[in-house]
Design an enzyme around this catalytic site. Structure first.
Site, PDB file in Angstrom:
ATOM      1  CE  LYS A   1       8.086  29.143  10.250  1.00 17.85           C
ATOM      2  NZ  LYS A   1       8.004  28.233  11.322  1.00 17.85           N
TER       3      LYS A   1
ATOM      4  CE  LYS B   1       5.152  27.923  12.881  1.00 18.29           C
ATOM      5  NZ  LYS B   1       6.001  27.185  13.815  1.00 18.29           N
TER       6      LYS B   1
HETATM    7  C1  PBG Z   1       8.375  24.638  14.894  1.00 18.04           C
HETATM    8  C2  PBG Z   1       8.766  25.361  13.656  1.00 18.04           C
HETATM    9  C3  PBG Z   1       8.408  25.069  12.320  1.00 18.04           C
HETATM   10  C4  PBG Z   1       9.154  25.962  11.527  1.00 18.04           C
HETATM   11  C5  PBG Z   1       9.903  26.750  12.390  1.00 18.04           C
HETATM   12  N1  PBG Z   1       9.631  26.379  13.705  1.00 18.04           N
HETATM   13  C6  PBG Z   1       7.552  24.048  11.746  1.00 18.04           C
HETATM   14  C7  PBG Z   1       6.100  24.019  11.923  1.00 18.04           C
HETATM   15  O1  PBG Z   1       5.475  24.888  12.524  1.00 18.04           O
HETATM   16  O2  PBG Z   1       5.550  23.031  11.465  1.00 18.04           O
HETATM   17  C8  PBG Z   1       9.143  26.003  10.026  1.00 18.04           C
HETATM   18  C9  PBG Z   1      10.387  26.549   9.384  1.00 18.04           C
HETATM   19  C10 PBG Z   1      10.544  26.292   7.934  1.00 18.04           C
HETATM   20  O3  PBG Z   1       9.647  25.754   7.236  1.00 18.04           O
HETATM   21  O4  PBG Z   1      11.627  26.622   7.431  1.00 18.04           O
HETATM   22  N2  PBG Z   1       7.139  24.912  15.406  1.00 18.04           N
END
Ligand code: PBG
Length: 324
Positions: free
Chosen positions: A248, A195
């Site tokens: 992601k 991520k």
């Molecule tokens: C929570 C999380 C996030 C997303 C999914 N789980 C936000 C972040 O890390 O700030 C982002 C999903 C999206 O942008 O559609 N940690």
């Protein structure tokens, strides 16, 4: 052999020839639909930067789940917007919390729908970071214990899969251990393994109310410049017990999806995130692109890169478009 004996266009001449040699396919059963659940009744708050996405109270969430099941989409990914937040995110472990209640109600009405929960503290902390803060940064090891309890509380509510998204070191191991000790050895874990600290999450933070109140997430999420490090992250999560690994965002990171799939051969998910969705919606609204074609092409490209599963806010639309 080359031209003129080889002519690549021979197999592109007709739809039937093209379909015979098509390498990748996209199906409704590849999709996961993310949903945001909030307190109250009859609440359907539109998220301004994500047209078509809403914060839903549990009754309205059921309406959305019904559409999901009817469309043939196998799974939803739940995010909770709690009534109260605290410094450490402990409220996320409350058995009567918003996500736990939502899971129980969904599973009661739609036993066949696979309910996945996002396991993270950023929706539950007052400061919006993914765990308790110690001297200006997230305290990794204290966060692990809270995450593990949050995951167990989701399991007790009847969830089908948990998806930790915090990027703390050792969280997969901690959550796996917590689940196993509580008797949930068979509950699968989808880890947001690679991520990235991405600006494509902007609209999500409006939807989930989880924007960090100071600083950013670069001390725990990955540097967008790093691909080899992503493979290490994935390898560690697999060793710690992840059943599915997620990359992601998706579109700007398809090289990572592809490398992960080739290297590890494990089920891979790609998260088509909020910013990717918002850009398509905005351009389509202006009439600058054909939304349907752009969405289906993007999702197909994620599959081609190696994603088995795609988490996307376009899921309901895509399922409808794939029918015809
Ligand atoms: C929570 C999380 C996030 C997303 C999914 N789980 C936000 C972040 O890390 O700030 C982002 C999903 C999206 O942008 O559609 N940690």
């Amino acid at each position: 052999m080359s031209f003129p004996s080889t002519r690549m266009r021979r197999l592109r001449r007709t739809p039937v020839l093209r379909s015979l040699v098509q390498e990748t396919s996209l199906h409704t059963h590849d999709l996961v639909y993310p949903l945001f659940v909030c307190p109250g009744e009859k609440v359907r708050n539109p998220v301004a930067s994500m047209p078509g996405v809403f914060q839903l109270s549990i009754d309205e969430l059921l309406v959305e789940c019904e559409k999901t099941v009817a469309a043939g989409i196998p799974a939803v990914l739940l995010f909770g917007i709690p009534e109260h937040k605290d410094e450490d995110g402990q409220v996320g472990c409350d058995p009567e919390g918003i996500v736990q209640r939502a899971v129980r109600v969904i599973k009661k009405h739609f036993t066949e729908l696979c309910v996945i929960t996002d396991v993270c503290n950023c929706e539950y902390t007052t400061h919006g970071h993914c765990g308790p803060i110690d001297t200006g940064d997230v305290d990794n090891d204290r966060t692990l214990e809270i995450l593990s309890r949050q995951a167990v509380s989701h399991a007790e509510a009847g969830v089908d899969m948990v998806a930790p998204s915090d990027m703390m070191d050792g969280r997969v191991q901690a959550i796996r251990k917590g689940l196993d000790n509580a008797g949930y050895q068979m509950l699968p874990l989808l880890s947001y393994a690679a991520k990235f600290a991405s600006s494509f999450y902007g609209p999500f933070r409006d939807a989930a109310g989880s924007a960090p109140s100071f600083g950013d997430r670069r001390s725990y999420q990955m540097d967008p410049a790093n691909g080899t490090e992503a493979l290490r992250e994935v390898q560690l999560d697999i060793k710690e017990g992840a059943d599915i690994v997620m990359v992601k965002p998706a579109l700007a990171y398809l090289d990572i999806v592809s490398r992960v799939k080739e290297r590890f051969g494990i089920p891979v998910a790609a998260y088509n995130v909020s910013g990717e969705y918002a850009m398509v919606k905005a351009a389509a609204e202006k009439g600058w692109i054909d939304e349907r074609k752009v969405v289906l092409e993007s999702l197909l490209a994620m599959r081609r890169a190696g994603a088995d599963i795609i988490v996307t806010y376009h899921a309901l639309d895509a399922a409808r478009w794939l029918e015809y």
